[in-house]
Design a protein around this motif. Structure first.
Motif, PDB file in Angstrom:
ATOM      1  N   ILE A 234      92.080  67.909 -68.880  1.00  0.00           N
ATOM      2  CA  ILE A 234      93.500  67.787 -69.181  1.00  0.00           C
ATOM      3  C   ILE A 234      93.598  67.411 -70.651  1.00  0.00           C
ATOM      4  CG2 ILE A 234      94.329  67.224 -66.886  1.00  0.00           C
ATOM      5  CD1 ILE A 234      94.095  64.268 -67.577  1.00  0.00           C
ATOM      6  N   TRP A 235      94.809  67.324 -71.178  1.00  0.00           N
ATOM      7  CA  TRP A 235      94.955  66.937 -72.575  1.00  0.00           C
ATOM      8  C   TRP A 235      95.770  65.658 -72.691  1.00  0.00           C
ATOM      9  CZ3 TRP A 235      97.976  71.957 -74.272  1.00  0.00           C
ATOM     10  CH2 TRP A 235      99.229  71.993 -73.639  1.00  0.00           C
ATOM     11  N   ASP A 236      95.724  65.073 -73.888  1.00  0.00           N
ATOM     12  CA  ASP A 236      96.646  64.012 -74.268  1.00  0.00           C
ATOM     13  C   ASP A 236      97.244  64.408 -75.615  1.00  0.00           C
ATOM     14  OD1 ASP A 236      97.980  61.609 -73.581  1.00  0.00           O
ATOM     15  OD2 ASP A 236      96.684  60.469 -74.911  1.00  0.00           O
ATOM     16  N   ASP A 237      97.768  63.468 -76.378  1.00  0.00           N
ATOM     17  CA  ASP A 237      98.534  63.859 -77.556  1.00  0.00           C
ATOM     18  C   ASP A 237      97.721  64.582 -78.617  1.00  0.00           C
ATOM     19  OD1 ASP A 237      97.211  61.412 -77.906  1.00  0.00           O
ATOM     20  OD2 ASP A 237      98.748  60.568 -79.213  1.00  0.00           O
ATOM     21  N   HIS A 238      96.479  64.147 -78.894  1.00  0.00           N
ATOM     22  CA  HIS A 238      95.767  64.674 -80.057  1.00  0.00           C
ATOM     23  C   HIS A 238      95.226  66.083 -79.862  1.00  0.00           C
ATOM     24  CE1 HIS A 238      96.080  61.030 -82.391  1.00  0.00           C
ATOM     25  NE2 HIS A 238      95.722  60.322 -81.323  1.00  0.00           N
ATOM     26  N   ASP A 239      95.024  66.530 -78.626  1.00  0.00           N
ATOM     27  CA  ASP A 239      94.630  67.918 -78.410  1.00  0.00           C
ATOM     28  C   ASP A 239      95.789  68.750 -77.851  1.00  0.00           C
ATOM     29  OD1 ASP A 239      94.360  66.352 -76.106  1.00  0.00           O
ATOM     30  OD2 ASP A 239      92.668  67.473 -75.319  1.00  0.00           O
ATOM     31  N   TYR A 240      96.971  68.154 -77.823  1.00  0.00           N
ATOM     32  CA  TYR A 240      98.215  68.868 -77.525  1.00  0.00           C
ATOM     33  C   TYR A 240      99.000  69.124 -78.804  1.00  0.00           C
ATOM     34  CZ  TYR A 240     103.178  69.161 -76.090  1.00  0.00           C
ATOM     35  OH  TYR A 240     104.500  69.516 -75.945  1.00  0.00           O
ATOM     36  N   GLY A 241      99.051  68.124 -79.676  1.00  0.00           N
ATOM     37  CA  GLY A 241      99.818  68.239 -80.906  1.00  0.00           C
ATOM     38  C   GLY A 241      99.604  67.016 -81.778  1.00  0.00           C
ATOM     39  N   LEU A 256      99.176  75.433 -75.609  1.00  0.00           N
ATOM     40  CA  LEU A 256      98.814  75.766 -74.237  1.00  0.00           C
ATOM     41  C   LEU A 256      97.932  77.002 -74.191  1.00  0.00           C
ATOM     42  CD1 LEU A 256      99.038  75.257 -71.214  1.00  0.00           C
ATOM     43  CD2 LEU A 256     101.207  76.515 -71.220  1.00  0.00           C
ATOM     44  N   ASP A 257      98.242  78.005 -75.002  1.00  0.00           N
ATOM     45  CA  ASP A 257      97.404  79.207 -75.056  1.00  0.00           C
ATOM     46  C   ASP A 257      95.979  78.861 -75.473  1.00  0.00           C
ATOM     47  OD1 ASP A 257      99.485  80.820 -74.271  1.00  0.00           O
ATOM     48  OD2 ASP A 257      99.987  81.485 -76.299  1.00  0.00           O
ATOM     49  N   LEU A 258      95.849  77.988 -76.454  1.00  0.00           N
ATOM     50  CA  LEU A 258      94.521  77.595 -76.905  1.00  0.00           C
ATOM     51  C   LEU A 258      93.778  76.823 -75.819  1.00  0.00           C
ATOM     52  CD1 LEU A 258      95.349  76.568 -80.567  1.00  0.00           C
ATOM     53  CD2 LEU A 258      93.694  78.312 -79.895  1.00  0.00           C
ATOM     54  N   PHE A 259      94.479  75.939 -75.132  1.00  0.00           N
ATOM     55  CA  PHE A 259      93.844  75.186 -74.053  1.00  0.00           C
ATOM     56  C   PHE A 259      93.319  76.142 -72.984  1.00  0.00           C
ATOM     57  CE2 PHE A 259      93.565  72.729 -70.194  1.00  0.00           C
ATOM     58  CZ  PHE A 259      93.144  71.480 -70.593  1.00  0.00           C
ATOM     59  N   LYS A 260      94.125  77.113 -72.605  1.00  0.00           N
ATOM     60  CA  LYS A 260      93.699  78.082 -71.598  1.00  0.00           C
ATOM     61  C   LYS A 260      92.522  78.919 -72.084  1.00  0.00           C
ATOM     62  CE  LYS A 260      98.251  78.742 -69.433  1.00  0.00           C
ATOM     63  NZ  LYS A 260      99.328  79.737 -69.184  1.00  0.00           N
ATOM     64  N   THR A 261      92.481  79.179 -73.373  1.00  0.00           N
ATOM     65  CA  THR A 261      91.407  79.988 -73.940  1.00  0.00           C
ATOM     66  C   THR A 261      90.082  79.241 -73.939  1.00  0.00           C
ATOM     67  OG1 THR A 261      92.926  81.235 -75.354  1.00  0.00           O
ATOM     68  CG2 THR A 261      90.624  81.167 -76.037  1.00  0.00           C
ATOM     69  N   TYR A 262      90.111  77.945 -74.240  1.00  0.00           N
ATOM     70  CA  TYR A 262      88.879  77.184 -74.441  1.00  0.00           C
ATOM     71  C   TYR A 262      88.407  76.414 -73.212  1.00  0.00           C
ATOM     72  CZ  TYR A 262      88.288  78.185 -79.387  1.00  0.00           C
ATOM     73  OH  TYR A 262      88.047  78.824 -80.577  1.00  0.00           O
ATOM     74  N   TYR A 268      96.658  76.511 -64.362  1.00  0.00           N
ATOM     75  CA  TYR A 268      97.373  75.783 -65.414  1.00  0.00           C
ATOM     76  C   TYR A 268      98.846  75.757 -65.020  1.00  0.00           C
ATOM     77  CZ  TYR A 268      93.064  77.244 -67.688  1.00  0.00           C
ATOM     78  OH  TYR A 268      91.740  77.489 -67.967  1.00  0.00           O
ATOM     79  N   GLY A 269      99.317  74.626 -64.511  1.00  0.00           N
ATOM     80  CA  GLY A 269     100.668  74.582 -63.976  1.00  0.00           C
ATOM     81  C   GLY A 269     100.723  75.298 -62.635  1.00  0.00           C
ATOM     82  N   VAL A 270     101.943  75.437 -62.122  1.00  0.00           N
ATOM     83  CA  VAL A 270     102.108  76.119 -60.837  1.00  0.00           C
ATOM     84  C   VAL A 270     103.432  76.857 -60.839  1.00  0.00           C
ATOM     85  CG1 VAL A 270     103.156  74.080 -59.757  1.00  0.00           C
ATOM     86  CG2 VAL A 270     102.065  75.819 -58.319  1.00  0.00           C
ATOM     87  N   GLY A 271     103.435  78.089 -60.331  1.00  0.00           N
ATOM     88  CA  GLY A 271     104.650  78.888 -60.312  1.00  0.00           C
ATOM     89  C   GLY A 271     105.210  79.043 -61.710  1.00  0.00           C
ATOM     90  N   ASN A 272     106.490  78.723 -61.875  1.00  0.00           N
ATOM     91  CA  ASN A 272     107.114  78.797 -63.198  1.00  0.00           C
ATOM     92  C   ASN A 272     107.153  77.444 -63.903  1.00  0.00           C
ATOM     93  OD1 ASN A 272     108.998  77.540 -61.631  1.00  0.00           O
ATOM     94  ND2 ASN A 272     110.719  78.860 -62.182  1.00  0.00           N
ATOM     95  N   VAL A 273     106.367  76.484 -63.403  1.00  0.00           N
ATOM     96  CA  VAL A 273     106.283  75.158 -64.017  1.00  0.00           C
ATOM     97  C   VAL A 273     105.060  75.133 -64.929  1.00  0.00           C
ATOM     98  CG1 VAL A 273     106.182  72.676 -63.638  1.00  0.00           C
ATOM     99  CG2 VAL A 273     107.327  74.152 -61.968  1.00  0.00           C
ATOM    100  N   ALA A 274     105.288  75.110 -66.234  1.00  0.00           N
ATOM    101  CA  ALA A 274     104.201  75.210 -67.198  1.00  0.00           C
ATOM    102  C   ALA A 274     103.480  73.879 -67.360  1.00  0.00           C
ATOM    103  CB  ALA A 274     104.746  75.682 -68.551  1.00  0.00           C
ATOM    104  N   GLY A 275     102.330  73.930 -68.015  1.00  0.00           N
ATOM    105  CA  GLY A 275     101.538  72.747 -68.299  1.00  0.00           C
ATOM    106  C   GLY A 275     100.088  72.979 -67.955  1.00  0.00           C
ATOM    107  N   VAL A 276      99.268  71.928 -68.084  1.00  0.00           N
ATOM    108  CA  VAL A 276      97.854  72.056 -67.780  1.00  0.00           C
ATOM    109  C   VAL A 276      97.490  71.395 -66.453  1.00  0.00           C
ATOM    110  CG1 VAL A 276      97.275  72.169 -70.231  1.00  0.00           C
ATOM    111  CG2 VAL A 276      97.172  69.960 -69.065  1.00  0.00           C
TER     112      VAL A 276
END
Length: 470
Positions: A234-241, A256-262, A268-276
């Motif tokens: 999962i991420w926290d502030d420094h690898d989110y922004g 989020l795209d970078l997190f999914k890539t690496y 990552y999230g569920v349905g239309n609810v975004a996030g990691v």
């Protein structure tokens, strides 16, 4: 190890690639996630930049991540260790600049409880020096006792980059920690956020953020560990922004795209609810991985404002439903920031009192057994025991939260946490270990903190009765 130059800690095959590249501002003007066209030349056959790294691992399939130093066609060749001639290959994927030269390769039709020697093929040639062993999860439910497993955890992995770091004493260090962590040969690693640190200039563009990811994955000690065990994050502030960032971060979609890539999480999230946020399982434990940034209100919002949230209503609905559905003995809930530290000095769920109170009331109503919490962020490690009130004539079992930090960033001194278990405050770089062992009513979860050189600093064992199982 302190402030050793980064090129001394990067594998020789990648030194030339990195030397000068990360410090050249012209790379940010390429318009292609920070990678100039020269980097998109075909990779040398048999050469990887980072990985292979196991991500989500199931009984019959596995996801493996890797990264090449340039454009390449990649695949995996694998066979059971006891049947080396029974080889299979994944589908071929092509890495390119638009995807950070990364690939997620799926090994399927696997046998449960089997060890597979796995080698990456890069432009038709095996990267034999980077072979890994993929161990599928065994089938045990309805057949026998759950297996004993070892799960590692940690947060706050800062790798020095002098060209972009703040002036003064280097903030990162303790890179030797990845040696003992690799030797653990764990069944899973759970990254608790701040898995890298965007510098201030990185957050000015998606290109800068992409370059930070690539710098981190090219770090040889970390790369060796990532090849040793399955990894989820999962991420926290420094690898989110930026520091203490929230839902307003303008480049959150790129992040989020970078997190999914690496990373190679189950979802990552569920349905239309975004996030990691997502869930994974191992042995008789379900691990619920939360996102404390994507939906987060600004810290400066008044604590009493009803709309102030750290996780958000949709994610909390998902968590509640997932906990009610779970039949696991151990339900491990992981978040980037602390949940049950009531000292007001730093970020934590105590700064979002209405959202936390709603969840605590829900727990009282449904009496969920087996809960244990993980968190990072704080640059200390500690075990928190959070008392709960009497409900229905019976006192609910106290909630245990294992905070584990930092791996490589600068340690802190800790605060006046009133819920800290005596003797568990660690103010040096460390990593966490969770061991599930035993059978039947004697099944236990051991929590421990280990030093940079792998020595146990403290250990605490939870039995089933400690977690509300009658």
């Amino acid at each position: 190890m302190g402030a050793a130059p980064k090129t001394e800690l990067i594998a020789p095959t990648r030194r030339a690639f990195l030397r000068g590249g990360l410090a050249t501002s012209a790379l940010l003007a390429t318009g292609q996630w920070g990678f100039p066209s020269a980097w998109a030349q075909p990779a040398e056959p048999g050469v990887l930049y980072a990985g292979p790294m196991q991500g989500y691992l199931a009984a019959r399939s596995a996801v493996v991540w890797l990264q090449t130093p340039g454009a390449a066609e990649v695949a995996l060749e694998y066979a059971p260790e006891d049947r080396p001639d029974d080889k299979k290959r994944t589908a071929v994927r092509r890495t390119d600049a638009s995807g950070q030269f990364c690939a997620h390769l799926v090994m399927d039709d696997l046998a449960p409880g089997t060890r597979y020697r796995t080698v990456a093929l890069v432009n038709g040639k095996a990267a034999a020096d980077r072979a890994i062993v993929v161990r599928t999860q065994p089938i045990w439910l309805f057949r026998g006792p759950p297996p004993d497993v070892t799960v590692l955890t940690g947060s706050c992995a800062y790798v020095n980059d002098p060209a972009f770091d703040r002036p003064g004493k280097p903030y990162g260090g303790g890179y030797d920690i990845y040696g003992p962590m690799t030797q653990e040969r764990a069944d899973l690693m759970v990254w608790l956020g701040d898995n890298l640190y965007y510098r201030e200039v990185d957050c000015q563009s998606p290109q800068g953020m992409a370059l930070r990811y690539r710098q981190q994955r090219g770090f040889a000690p970390l790369d060796a560990f990532l090849r040793s065990a399955p990894q989820v994050a999962i991420w926290d502030d420094h690898d989110y922004g930026p520091n203490d960032s929230d839902a307003s971060f303008e480049f959150k979609n790129a992040s989020l795209d970078l997190f999914k890539t690496y990373w190679a999480n189950p979802t990552y999230g569920v349905g239309n609810v975004a996030g990691v946020f997502t869930k994974t399982s191992i042995a008789d434990a379900d691990i619920f991985l939360l996102d404390d940034r994507w939906w987060r209100s600004a810290d400066a919002t008044s604590p009493g404002e009803r709309g102030k949230v750290m996780f958000g209503p949709a994610q909390m609905r998902w968590l509640k439903n997932a906990l009610l559905h779970s039949r696991a003995r151990f339900k491990i809930v992981a978040a980037g920031g602390q949940l049950f530290n009531d000292d007001d000095a730093y970020e934590g769920w105590n700064q979002f009192p209405l959202e936390r109170a709603d969840f605590m009331g829900w727990l009282q109503q449904y009496r969920i057994p087996g809960l244990v919490f993980l968190s990072g962020d704080r640059h200390i490690s500690e075990l928190i025991r959070y008392p709960r009130p009497i409900y229905g004539g019976k006192r609910d079992y106290p909630l245990c939260e294992f905070t584990c930090s930092p791996l490589n960033s600068g340690p802190a001194k800790g605060d006046g946490d009133p819920n800290r278990v005596a003797g568990t405050l660690v103010t040096e770089r460390n990593y966490g270990v969770l061991k599930l062992s035993g059978e039947g009513k004697n099944r236990t979860l051991a929590l421990m903190t280990k030093s940079v050189d792998g020595k146990v600093l403290w250990s605490h064992t939870l039995g089933l009765a400690d977690l509300g199982w009658d």
